[in-house]
Design a protein around this motif. Structure first.
Motif, PDB file in Angstrom:
ATOM      1  N   GLY A   1      -5.582  15.840   1.122  1.00  0.00           N
ATOM      2  CA  GLY A   1      -6.286  14.957   0.703  1.00  0.00           C
ATOM      3  C   GLY A   1      -4.501  13.239   1.205  1.00  0.00           C
ATOM      4  O   GLY A   1      -5.395  12.121   1.772  1.00  0.00           O
ATOM      5  N   HIS A   2      -3.743  14.133   2.077  1.00  0.00           N
ATOM      6  CA  HIS A   2      -3.043  13.151   2.477  1.00  0.00           C
ATOM      7  C   HIS A   2      -3.731  13.329   3.822  1.00  0.00           C
ATOM      8  O   HIS A   2      -3.687  11.651   3.655  1.00  0.00           O
ATOM      9  N   LEU A   3      -3.832  13.453   4.316  1.00  0.00           N
ATOM     10  CA  LEU A   3      -5.337  13.033   5.124  1.00  0.00           C
ATOM     11  C   LEU A   3      -6.163  11.669   4.634  1.00  0.00           C
ATOM     12  O   LEU A   3      -5.897  10.781   5.821  1.00  0.00           O
TER      13      LEU A   3
ATOM     14  N   ARG B   1      10.064   8.650 -11.443  1.00  0.00           N
ATOM     15  CA  ARG B   1      10.519   7.706  -9.548  1.00  0.00           C
ATOM     16  C   ARG B   1       9.107   7.112  -9.723  1.00  0.00           C
ATOM     17  O   ARG B   1       9.688   5.956  -8.613  1.00  0.00           O
ATOM     18  N   ASP B   2       7.855   7.204 -10.102  1.00  0.00           N
ATOM     19  CA  ASP B   2       7.052   5.858  -9.938  1.00  0.00           C
ATOM     20  C   ASP B   2       7.555   5.167 -10.765  1.00  0.00           C
ATOM     21  O   ASP B   2       6.898   3.640 -10.630  1.00  0.00           O
ATOM     22  N   LEU B   3       7.691   4.583 -11.400  1.00  0.00           N
ATOM     23  CA  LEU B   3       8.502   4.065 -12.912  1.00  0.00           C
ATOM     24  C   LEU B   3       8.939   2.937 -11.965  1.00  0.00           C
ATOM     25  O   LEU B   3       9.265   1.875 -11.620  1.00  0.00           O
TER      26      LEU B   3
ATOM     27  N   SER C   1       1.862   9.284   1.785  1.00  0.00           N
ATOM     28  CA  SER C   1       2.884  10.223   1.028  1.00  0.00           C
ATOM     29  C   SER C   1       2.692  12.450   0.451  1.00  0.00           C
ATOM     30  O   SER C   1       2.439  12.052  -0.017  1.00  0.00           O
ATOM     31  N   PRO C   2       3.042  12.418   1.825  1.00  0.00           N
ATOM     32  CA  PRO C   2       2.672  13.919   2.182  1.00  0.00           C
ATOM     33  C   PRO C   2       4.410  14.799   1.569  1.00  0.00           C
ATOM     34  O   PRO C   2       5.692  13.932   1.104  1.00  0.00           O
ATOM     35  N   ASN C   3       4.128  15.607   0.648  1.00  0.00           N
ATOM     36  CA  ASN C   3       5.260  15.826   0.282  1.00  0.00           C
ATOM     37  C   ASN C   3       6.468  17.154   1.228  1.00  0.00           C
ATOM     38  O   ASN C   3       5.825  18.140   2.131  1.00  0.00           O
TER      39      ASN C   3
ATOM     40  N   LEU D   1      -5.379  10.147 -14.208  1.00  0.00           N
ATOM     41  CA  LEU D   1      -4.406  10.451 -15.735  1.00  0.00           C
ATOM     42  C   LEU D   1      -3.021   9.831 -15.175  1.00  0.00           C
ATOM     43  O   LEU D   1      -2.223   9.051 -16.223  1.00  0.00           O
ATOM     44  N   HIS D   2      -2.218   9.931 -13.649  1.00  0.00           N
ATOM     45  CA  HIS D   2      -1.024   9.738 -13.662  1.00  0.00           C
ATOM     46  C   HIS D   2      -0.655   8.503 -13.842  1.00  0.00           C
ATOM     47  O   HIS D   2       0.149   7.866 -14.714  1.00  0.00           O
ATOM     48  N   PHE D   3      -1.796   8.057 -13.186  1.00  0.00           N
ATOM     49  CA  PHE D   3      -1.923   6.507 -12.681  1.00  0.00           C
ATOM     50  C   PHE D   3      -2.089   5.378 -13.926  1.00  0.00           C
ATOM     51  O   PHE D   3      -1.463   4.222 -13.778  1.00  0.00           O
TER      52      PHE D   3
ATOM     53  N   PHE E   1       0.736  -1.242  -0.405  1.00  0.00           N
ATOM     54  CA  PHE E   1      -0.009   0.213   0.182  1.00  0.00           C
ATOM     55  C   PHE E   1       1.004   1.626  -0.199  1.00  0.00           C
ATOM     56  O   PHE E   1       1.557   1.302   1.234  1.00  0.00           O
ATOM     57  N   ASP E   2       0.803   1.966  -0.817  1.00  0.00           N
ATOM     58  CA  ASP E   2       1.164   3.343  -1.110  1.00  0.00           C
ATOM     59  C   ASP E   2       0.807   4.318  -0.448  1.00  0.00           C
ATOM     60  O   ASP E   2      -0.693   4.748  -0.808  1.00  0.00           O
ATOM     61  N   PHE E   3       1.071   5.145   0.728  1.00  0.00           N
ATOM     62  CA  PHE E   3      -0.259   6.496   1.371  1.00  0.00           C
ATOM     63  C   PHE E   3       0.359   6.999   1.829  1.00  0.00           C
ATOM     64  O   PHE E   3       1.588   6.779   2.733  1.00  0.00           O
TER      65      PHE E   3
ATOM     66  N   THR F   1      11.218  13.512 -13.205  1.00  0.00           N
ATOM     67  CA  THR F   1      10.598  13.682 -13.577  1.00  0.00           C
ATOM     68  C   THR F   1       9.561  13.000 -11.933  1.00  0.00           C
ATOM     69  O   THR F   1       9.976  11.065 -11.929  1.00  0.00           O
ATOM     70  N   TYR F   2       8.462  12.973 -11.719  1.00  0.00           N
ATOM     71  CA  TYR F   2       7.578  12.197 -10.906  1.00  0.00           C
ATOM     72  C   TYR F   2       6.901  10.960 -11.366  1.00  0.00           C
ATOM     73  O   TYR F   2       7.492  10.045 -10.361  1.00  0.00           O
ATOM     74  N   HIS F   3       6.784  10.950 -12.761  1.00  0.00           N
ATOM     75  CA  HIS F   3       6.510  10.018 -13.523  1.00  0.00           C
ATOM     76  C   HIS F   3       7.795   8.326 -13.379  1.00  0.00           C
ATOM     77  O   HIS F   3       7.375   7.774 -13.165  1.00  0.00           O
TER      78      HIS F   3
ATOM     79  N   ASN G   1       5.664   4.785   2.704  1.00  0.00           N
ATOM     80  CA  ASN G   1       4.731   6.510   2.803  1.00  0.00           C
ATOM     81  C   ASN G   1       5.621   7.019   1.823  1.00  0.00           C
ATOM     82  O   ASN G   1       7.169   6.888   1.658  1.00  0.00           O
ATOM     83  N   HIS G   2       4.864   6.989   0.422  1.00  0.00           N
ATOM     84  CA  HIS G   2       6.196   7.879  -0.611  1.00  0.00           C
ATOM     85  C   HIS G   2       6.557   9.228  -0.778  1.00  0.00           C
ATOM     86  O   HIS G   2       5.404   9.821  -1.478  1.00  0.00           O
ATOM     87  N   LEU G   3       7.304   9.481   0.418  1.00  0.00           N
ATOM     88  CA  LEU G   3       7.564  10.937   0.314  1.00  0.00           C
ATOM     89  C   LEU G   3       7.981  12.021  -0.870  1.00  0.00           C
ATOM     90  O   LEU G   3       8.856  11.432  -1.908  1.00  0.00           O
TER      91      LEU G   3
HETATM   92  N1  ARG Z   1       4.022  13.447  -2.716  1.00  0.00           N
HETATM   93  C1  ARG Z   1       2.272  12.939  -3.453  1.00  0.00           C
HETATM   94  C2  ARG Z   1       1.181  14.367  -3.376  1.00  0.00           C
HETATM   95  O1  ARG Z   1       1.711  14.562  -2.549  1.00  0.00           O
HETATM   96  C3  ARG Z   1       1.630  11.859  -3.708  1.00  0.00           C
HETATM   97  C4  ARG Z   1       1.978  10.675  -4.062  1.00  0.00           C
HETATM   98  C5  ARG Z   1       1.571   9.470  -4.289  1.00  0.00           C
HETATM   99  N2  ARG Z   1       1.956   8.141  -4.289  1.00  0.00           N
HETATM  100  C6  ARG Z   1       3.325   8.314  -5.735  1.00  0.00           C
HETATM  101  N3  ARG Z   1       3.403   6.652  -5.527  1.00  0.00           N
HETATM  102  N4  ARG Z   1       2.694   8.211  -6.886  1.00  0.00           N
HETATM  103  O2  ARG Z   1       0.509  14.749  -4.391  1.00  0.00           O
END
Ligand code: ARG
Length: 558
Positions: A126-128, A305-307, A116-118, A332-334, A112-114, A301-303, A152-154
C-alpha cells in the motif's frame, strides 16, 4: 495554437453562447473521420440540425480549418492536417523535454502527503502504491506550473511504540537490531502480540510506555529515536531505487507539541465532549462515528496528529490544495478529518483524499501482527532478476545489462500500478507485467528503444522537413496523439489519475508500431525519409517525457 480555443472564439462571435459553456459542449469525436472537434447545436434552437446548417453557412472559415460538416445535430470541424502536423512537430522539436509543460498552476502550492510508511514496520505494498501515485502527481503538477510540496507523513508515533519499547526492554538485543532492523523489530512486534494474547497486562504496560514516551521519558525517547533512524535508513534504500525525494519528512511525532493548541481550539468552538473519560468530536449528525482526540489516559491519536498536520501545512505552505494519497481503507478516517476541519472553520474544498485500491500479490495478503509480510525489496529484486533473464534471452550483447534490467523491472511495477484507474484493485501478475507486448511498461520502453534504434541507423539530420509529406492514415493517427499529449497530462492532474497518461502512452506506442509496420522509414526517398524520421524522433521524445512523469526511465537500448 490551441485549435479548440480558436474554434470557441469563433463560436462566441457567431452563437452568443458563453466561452465557459462552449468549453463544456465541444468535444473530440471518437472517430477521426467525424472531424477533430464536434459542436452539438441543441442550444441554438428547436431544430438543432437546421441550426447546425445555418451556422455552417454563416461561418467564415479561418485558415487552419479545412472545412466544417453537419452530422445530425452536430457541426464538426476539420483542422487542416498540415497545420496540426507543423504545429505539433515543430513544438516538440523546439521544446524537447519540456513538451507538454504548461503554466496553469501559476506557482501556487499543492501539498502532497504520500508514501508515509510506518517506522519499525516493513514498507508495505500500500505504501508502494501511495509512493508511486503520489510521486507521479507531484511531478505532473510541477510540470503544469504548480509548486508541489511532497510530505512524507511518517508513522513514527502511536501505541505501537509503547509495544515495541516494552518488547525491546524484555527481549531485545542491540546487536540483532543493528543487523537487520526492520525484520528484527517485526519479530519483536510479533512476539509481543503472541505474549499479549496470553497475558493482557502486557497491553497495559505498552499503553503506559507510550504515555511516558509522549511525556518525554528520556530513555524511551532515545530508544524510539534509534528505531526511527534505523527504519528510515531502510526506507531510503527503496526511495533511492525509485528515485523519489521528499520536501519534508515531518512525521506524526513532529506534531507532538502542536496538538494541544488544536484541541484547545476545538474546545473553544464547543465541538468537543467527554465520553467515558475520552475527549471526542461527535459526528453523529453527519452519520459518522466520533473522532477520538484524547484517550482516557490522555494519549493522543492518529486523528489528532492529522488535525495538527493539516493546520500546520495550511500555515506553513499556504497551499491551494492539500492532497492525501492514501489507500481506500482510510476513506472514513479522511471524511471524519475533513468534517472536523470544516466544523472548525477551514475551507475544506482545498482538501482531497486521493484513494486507491489494493495491489494483490500471488504471494498473499499481509498481516504485520502475525509477521506475514511481503518485503518490498524482495519484490523489486525479483522484478529485476526476472528482467535480467529476459534480457539474457532477447539481447545478450546489450551494454550495461544490470542498469537496464533495473530500469525495466522497476518500470514494469510502476507501470502496472499507474496504468490502472487507481480506485481499482489490481491483481499482480509477474508474466503479464514484465511482458514486452501488451499494455505494459516494458512495451512502452521497448517502443521508445525501437525509435532510438531507427534514428541511430538512419544517421541523418532532419531539419527543414516538408510536413505535408506526412499525410497517410497511420502518420496522421500518430501526430494526433502527439498533439493530444498535453491534454492527457492536464486530465491526469484534474482527476488525480495517472492512468490517463499511462494509457495515452500505450495508445501512442500502438499507433507508432502500426505506422512503423506499414510505412518504411530508412529505405524511403530522401524527403520522405526526413519527414518520417522527424516523426520517429517526436514519438521518442513524447514517450520519454510521459515515462518521466510516471517515474519510469526510457533506456535507448534494451
Ligand atoms: N502511516 C499511515 C499508514 O501507513 C499513512 C499516513 C497517511 N497520511 C496521513 N496524513 N494520514 O496507514
Amino acid at each position: 495554437m490551441n485549435f479548440q480555443q480558436e474554434i470557441i472564439k469563433l463560436l462566441v462571435k457567431e452563437t452568443k453562447l458563453k466561452k465557459a459553456e462552449l468549453e463544456n459542449l465541444i468535444s473530440v469525436p471518437p472517430d477521426p473521420k467525424l472531424g477533430d472537434y464536434a459542436f452539438p447545436c441543441f442550444k441554438l434552437g428547436k431544430n438543432p440540425k437546421e441550426a447546425a446548417e445555418m451556422l455552417k453557412k454563416k461561418l467564415k472559415l479561418p485558415k487552419f480549418l479545412s472545412g466544417v460538416q453537419v452530422v445530425g445535430p452536430y457541426l464538426n470541424f476539420y483542422v487542416k492536417n498540415e497545420v496540426i502536423t507543423e504545429e505539433t512537430l515543430s513544438k516538440i522539436t523546439k521544446n524537447k523535454e519540456d513538451y507538454g509543460k504548461q503554466d496553469i498552476g501559476k506557482k501556487q502550492k499543492v501539498v502532497f502527503d504520500f508514501s508515509s510508511p510506518n517506522i519499525a514496520k516493513p514498507f508495505g505494498i500500500g505504501h508502494l502504491r501511495s509512493t508511486v501515485i503520489g510521486s507521479c502527481l507531484y511531478k505532473v503538477h510541477n510540470f503544469l506550473g504548480y509548486k508541489s510540496v511532497g510530505v512524507n507523513h511518517l508513522g513514527d508515533w502511536g501505541t505501537q511504540f509503547g509495544k515495541l519499547i516494552v518488547a525491546f526492554n524484555k527481549w531485545g538485543k542491540e546487536k540483532e537490531l543493528e543487523k537487520d532492523p526492520i525484520k528484527y523489530l517485526l519479530k519483536l512486534y510479533v512476539k509481543f502480540h503472541e505474549e499479549a494474547d496470553k497475558d493482557d497486562t502486557l497491553n497495559d504496560e505498552a499503553r503506559e510506555a507510550f504515555k511516558q514516551l509522549e511525556e518525554g521519558n528520556e530513555k524511551y525517547l532515545s530508544l524510539w529515536e534509534s528505531f526511527k533512524e534505523l527504519s528510515l535508513k531502510e526506507f531510503k534504500k527503496i526511495y533511492q531505487v525509485l528515485e523519489i525525494e521528499f520536501d519534508s519528512y515531518h512525521g506524526e511525532a513532529f506534531y507532538n507539541d502542536k496538538m494541544e493548541k488544536v484541541i484547545n481550539n476545538l474546545k473553544k468552538k464547543k465541538l468537543t465532549e467527554l465520553s467515558q473519560g475520552a475527549l471526542i468530536v461527535d459526528l453523529e449528525k453527519y452519520k459518522m462515528p466520533p473522532i477520538l482526540l484524547e484517550k482516557s489516559n490522555g494519549a493522543t491519536t492518529y486523528h489528532t496528529r492529522d488535525l495538527a498536520a493539516a493546520n500546520y501545512r495550511l500555515k506553513q505552505y499556504k497551499p491551494i490544495k492539500l492532497v492525501y494519497v492514501v489507500g481506500s481503507e482510510q476513506k472514513l478516517h479522511f471524511r471524519q478529518l475533513f468534517k472536523v476541519l470544516e466544523l472548525s472553520g477551514e475551507d475544506v474544498s482545498k482538501f482531497t483524499h486521493v484513494d486507491f485500491g489494493l495491489f494483490r500479490f500471488p504471494e498473499g495478503k499481509m498481516s504485520t501482527r502475525k509477521g506475514k509480510v511481503i518485503f518490498l525489496e524482495e519484490v523489486l529484486d525479483k522484478a529485476i532478476k526476472l528482467t535480467e533473464k529476459i534480457i539474457e534471452k532477447k539481447n545478450p550483447n546489450l551494454k550495461n545489462k544490470k542498469e537496464v534490467a533495473i530500469q525495466i523491472g522497476v518500470g514494469a511495477i510502476i507501470f502496472a500500478d499507474l496504468s490502472n484507474d487507481r480506485t481499482r484493485n489490481i491483481d499482480f501478475d509477474w508474466d503479464r507485467m514484465l511482458s514486452f507486448e501488451g499494455e505494459t511498461g516494458p512495451y512502452v520502453q521497448y517502443t521508445h528503444a525501437r525509435a532510438c534504434s531507427i534514428l541511430r541507423k538512419a544517421e541523418k539530420s532532419f531539419t527543414k522537413v516538408n510536413y505535408s509529406l506526412l499525410n497517410n492514415e497511420e502518420e496522421l493517427a500518430v501526430i494526433r496523439l502527439l498533439y493530444d499529449f498535453p491534454a492527457a497530462i492536464e486530465k491526469a492532474a484534474k482527476d488525480y489519475k495517472p492512468h490517463h497518461i499511462a494509457n495515452h502512452l500505450i495508445t501512442l506506442s500502438q499507433a507508432f508500431n502500426e505506422f512503423y509496420h506499414k510505412c518504411p522509414v530508412i529505405s524511403e526517398r530522401d524527403e520522405q525519409m526526413k519527414a518520417r524520421l522527424l516523426l520517429v524522433d517526436s514519438v521518442r521524445q513524447v514517450l520519454e517525457n510521459g515515462l518521466g512523469l510516471l517515474g519510469i526511465k526510457a533506456p535507448d537500448e534494451m
